[in-house]
Design a protein around this motif. Structure first.
Motif, PDB file in Angstrom:
ATOM      1  N   VAL B  59       0.587  -1.240   0.164  1.00 16.50           N
ATOM      2  CA  VAL B  59      -0.258  -0.282   0.549  1.00 16.50           C
ATOM      3  C   VAL B  59       0.885   1.312  -0.129  1.00 16.50           C
ATOM      4  CG1 VAL B  59      -1.747   1.531   1.001  1.00 16.50           C
ATOM      5  CG2 VAL B  59      -1.982  -0.987   1.431  1.00 16.50           C
ATOM      6  N   GLN B  60       0.580   2.192  -0.858  1.00 12.29           N
ATOM      7  CA  GLN B  60       1.516   3.575  -1.317  1.00 12.29           C
ATOM      8  C   GLN B  60       0.245   4.431  -1.062  1.00 12.29           C
ATOM      9  OE1 GLN B  60       5.012   2.669  -3.948  1.00 12.29           O
ATOM     10  NE2 GLN B  60       2.993   1.917  -5.100  1.00 12.29           N
ATOM     11  N   ALA B  61       1.132   5.515  -0.375  1.00 11.06           N
ATOM     12  CA  ALA B  61       0.697   6.963  -0.601  1.00 11.06           C
ATOM     13  C   ALA B  61       0.659   8.339  -1.567  1.00 11.06           C
ATOM     14  CB  ALA B  61       1.031   7.561   1.634  1.00 11.06           C
ATOM     15  N   GLY B  62       0.120   8.494  -1.496  1.00  9.37           N
ATOM     16  CA  GLY B  62      -0.146   9.099  -2.906  1.00  9.37           C
ATOM     17  C   GLY B  62       0.227   8.507  -4.068  1.00  9.37           C
ATOM     18  N   ARG B  63       0.455   7.164  -4.234  1.00 12.88           N
ATOM     19  CA  ARG B  63       0.666   6.856  -6.057  1.00 12.88           C
ATOM     20  C   ARG B  63      -0.517   5.180  -5.150  1.00 12.88           C
ATOM     21  NH1 ARG B  63       6.865   6.366  -6.760  1.00 12.88           N
ATOM     22  NH2 ARG B  63       5.643   8.727  -6.531  1.00 12.88           N
ATOM     23  N   PRO B  64      -1.046   4.736  -7.047  1.00 11.92           N
ATOM     24  CA  PRO B  64      -1.447   3.401  -6.750  1.00 11.92           C
ATOM     25  C   PRO B  64      -0.671   2.111  -6.292  1.00 11.92           C
ATOM     26  CG  PRO B  64      -1.296   4.521  -8.546  1.00 11.92           C
ATOM     27  CD  PRO B  64      -0.286   5.021  -8.070  1.00 11.92           C
ATOM     28  N   ASN B  65      -1.650   1.964  -5.282  1.00 13.17           N
ATOM     29  CA  ASN B  65      -0.919   0.618  -4.576  1.00 13.17           C
ATOM     30  C   ASN B  65      -0.411  -0.325  -5.835  1.00 13.17           C
ATOM     31  OD1 ASN B  65      -2.036   1.251  -2.162  1.00 13.17           O
ATOM     32  ND2 ASN B  65      -3.631  -0.008  -2.400  1.00 13.17           N
ATOM     33  N   LYS B  66       0.578  -1.253  -5.419  1.00 11.02           N
ATOM     34  CA  LYS B  66       1.579  -2.313  -6.476  1.00 11.02           C
ATOM     35  C   LYS B  66       1.875  -3.773  -5.844  1.00 11.02           C
ATOM     36  CE  LYS B  66       6.019  -0.582  -5.025  1.00 11.02           C
ATOM     37  NZ  LYS B  66       6.966   0.324  -5.047  1.00 11.02           N
ATOM     38  N   ARG B  67       1.928  -4.863  -6.680  1.00  9.49           N
ATOM     39  CA  ARG B  67       2.449  -5.729  -6.545  1.00  9.49           C
ATOM     40  C   ARG B  67       3.976  -6.146  -6.491  1.00  9.49           C
ATOM     41  NH1 ARG B  67      -0.603 -10.349  -7.323  1.00  9.49           N
ATOM     42  NH2 ARG B  67      -0.442 -10.765  -5.461  1.00  9.49           N
ATOM     43  N   LEU B  68       4.611  -6.660  -4.685  1.00 11.54           N
ATOM     44  CA  LEU B  68       6.058  -6.708  -5.385  1.00 11.54           C
ATOM     45  C   LEU B  68       5.967  -8.108  -5.692  1.00 11.54           C
ATOM     46  CD1 LEU B  68       8.025  -4.285  -2.729  1.00 11.54           C
ATOM     47  CD2 LEU B  68       7.499  -4.610  -5.876  1.00 11.54           C
ATOM     48  N   PHE B  69       6.787  -8.857  -6.525  1.00  6.48           N
ATOM     49  CA  PHE B  69       6.834  -9.912  -6.860  1.00  6.48           C
ATOM     50  C   PHE B  69       8.570 -10.560  -6.058  1.00  6.48           C
ATOM     51  CE2 PHE B  69       3.454  -8.316  -9.315  1.00  6.48           C
ATOM     52  CZ  PHE B  69       3.265  -9.416  -9.484  1.00  6.48           C
ATOM     53  N   THR B  70       8.254 -11.814  -5.549  1.00  3.61           N
ATOM     54  CA  THR B  70       9.483 -12.804  -5.113  1.00  3.61           C
ATOM     55  C   THR B  70       9.764 -13.824  -6.039  1.00  3.61           C
ATOM     56  OG1 THR B  70       8.961 -11.860  -3.021  1.00  3.61           O
ATOM     57  CG2 THR B  70      10.775 -12.591  -3.257  1.00  3.61           C
ATOM     58  N   VAL B  71      10.346 -14.294  -5.946  1.00  6.77           N
ATOM     59  CA  VAL B  71      10.704 -15.957  -6.577  1.00  6.77           C
ATOM     60  C   VAL B  71      10.389 -16.776  -5.327  1.00  6.77           C
ATOM     61  CG1 VAL B  71      12.645 -17.744  -7.639  1.00  6.77           C
ATOM     62  CG2 VAL B  71      12.344 -15.431  -8.630  1.00  6.77           C
ATOM     63  N   THR B  72       9.804 -17.687  -6.219  1.00  3.97           N
ATOM     64  CA  THR B  72       9.832 -19.060  -4.524  1.00  3.97           C
ATOM     65  C   THR B  72      10.645 -19.889  -5.321  1.00  3.97           C
ATOM     66  OG1 THR B  72       8.245 -20.563  -5.771  1.00  3.97           O
ATOM     67  CG2 THR B  72       7.047 -18.764  -5.098  1.00  3.97           C
ATOM     68  N   ASP B  73      10.923 -20.735  -3.970  1.00  2.00           N
ATOM     69  CA  ASP B  73      11.186 -22.076  -4.282  1.00  2.00           C
ATOM     70  C   ASP B  73      11.398 -23.004  -5.334  1.00  2.00           C
ATOM     71  OD1 ASP B  73      12.686 -21.214  -2.104  1.00  2.00           O
ATOM     72  OD2 ASP B  73      12.127 -22.799  -0.580  1.00  2.00           O
ATOM     73  N   THR B  74      10.083 -22.822  -5.265  1.00  2.00           N
ATOM     74  CA  THR B  74       9.368 -23.714  -6.774  1.00  2.00           C
ATOM     75  C   THR B  74       9.929 -23.018  -8.465  1.00  2.00           C
ATOM     76  OG1 THR B  74       7.580 -24.097  -6.208  1.00  2.00           O
ATOM     77  CG2 THR B  74       7.466 -25.168  -8.339  1.00  2.00           C
ATOM     78  N   GLY B  75      10.034 -21.634  -8.106  1.00  6.31           N
ATOM     79  CA  GLY B  75      10.406 -20.481  -9.386  1.00  6.31           C
ATOM     80  C   GLY B  75      11.905 -21.160  -8.910  1.00  6.31           C
ATOM     81  N   LEU B  76      12.590 -21.445  -8.347  1.00  3.42           N
ATOM     82  CA  LEU B  76      13.867 -21.601  -8.149  1.00  3.42           C
ATOM     83  C   LEU B  76      14.843 -22.680  -9.164  1.00  3.42           C
ATOM     84  CD1 LEU B  76      15.708 -19.793  -4.640  1.00  3.42           C
ATOM     85  CD2 LEU B  76      16.800 -19.599  -7.360  1.00  3.42           C
TER      86      LEU B  76
END
Lengths: 196, 196
Positions: B59-76
């Motif tokens: 959640v961000q103030a002053g601008r649209p919220n965003k979604r941050l992505f991380t690689v999972t173990d499956t992804g690795l």
DNA sequence: TATGACTACTCACTTTCTTGAGTATCATGG
DNA sequence: CCATGATACTCAAGAAAGTGAGTAGTCATA
């Protein structure tokens, strides 16, 4: 939609059959583009329908007949127009780069194996290009050919291809050396503790 | 289906939003792959559904919220598998090569214009890469960084990108010089009448 | 005499990439 | 107070590229 133009360019200095084109584009002899036979046949059909190339049937004894294609004036005009328009900036799009980008999270031996493969491949292609260049210029020197020889287009693209493969080669060797050195001495100084 | 892996690789050293990825992949900062924003969002959705990355809402103030992505173990694991498999030989696929291939049949001034564009572009990118490399290695020497620095993956791909752009630059200049020289002295000696 | 390799090509399908348009909020500058 | 541009995304459609399988005759090798 550049396959279209790549085919036109490939037909410029000599009429060719779909099969010949397929060989060239598949083997990477056509150093400036790559495509599968099916794509080429499809494209040739489209080009012929559009009147950009014209094909003539050649009856052969002992093997299937073939159709040889030549670029028409319309086709030449199309190429001219294509050349007049700005080219889109070329981008490296390469599996191996993605793998190397992930170097920190991925098995180093695998990576070295991939790089080794690539080096072998690059070496082969570099030799092929060198051979092609020699063939094109015959007994004259490179300078002489660049100034007076023909066709110059294929010679220039071949030069680029050669430089590219040499670049692959040098970089691949460097990358392997680096990865090996880091493997021998996995953690030092600032690299302590974590990573991810 | 390598965009998939390119995205994973790009998320490795830092969690990022689709928007950030889009910037990087579009500007060519991600020197190892190129993609449009829409592709990336689509790919991220797929990756998340497959459990290869996980996103968290910020959640961000002053601008649209965003979604941050991380690689999972499956992804690795997926990346690991990808690296273990043979890479397909990279091929130059470049509009400009097609144009140069047609050099003998096409207007030389147009061609020189295209080459000049490319040189400018290559110079900009080369500078960008040099800057990125300096930033990554901070105050240490290249040798030092290559041996001990992290992350090493992006550094190596950036080195390749730099070499590639320098190759573009050198070749472009050479090609222009050749075309100019031939323009001044259109036909000499062996080039009369016919060709090839 | 069958096995594989080469010439020469076609059909059908899927994936990937690209393009264009649209939504919504906030900050900055004139 | 209105335009511009950045952040942050979504939807829909189309063009381009890639894949797998199949046909059919010839030739050399084993």
């Amino acid at each position: 939609m550049t396959l279209r133009h790549a085919v036109l360019a490939a037909l410029l200095d000599e009429e060719r059959s779909g099969y010949q084109l397929a060989k060239a584009f598949d083997m990477g002899v056509a150093n400036f583009w790559y495509a599968k036979p099916q794509q080429l046949y499809a494209e040739l059909t489209r080009l012929e329908q559009g009147g950009l190339v014209s094909g003539r049937e050649v009856v052969q004894a002992g093997r299937p007949n073939k159709r040889l294609f030549t670029v028409t004036d319309t086709g030449l005009a199309e190429l001219e127009e294509f050349t007049a328009a700005a080219a889109k900036p070329s981008v490296l799009r390469d599996d191996l780069m993605v793998k190397v980008q992930a170097a920190d999270s991925v098995d180093t031996d695998h990576l070295i194996a991939r790089l080794t493969e690539r080096i072998g491949f690059a070496r082969t292609k570099a030799e092929l290009f060198e051979h092609l260049l020699r063939t094109m210029r015959g007994d004259r020197s490179e300078e002489d050919f660049l100034l007076h020889g023909r066709p110059i287009g294929p010679y220039l693209t071949c030069l680029r291809g050669l430089a590219f493969e040499r670049g692959n080669l040098d970089w691949g060797e460097r990358a392997i050396a680096v990865l090996r050195a880091r493997q021998d001495r996995p953690k030092t100084r600032d690299a302590e503790g974590d990573d991810r």
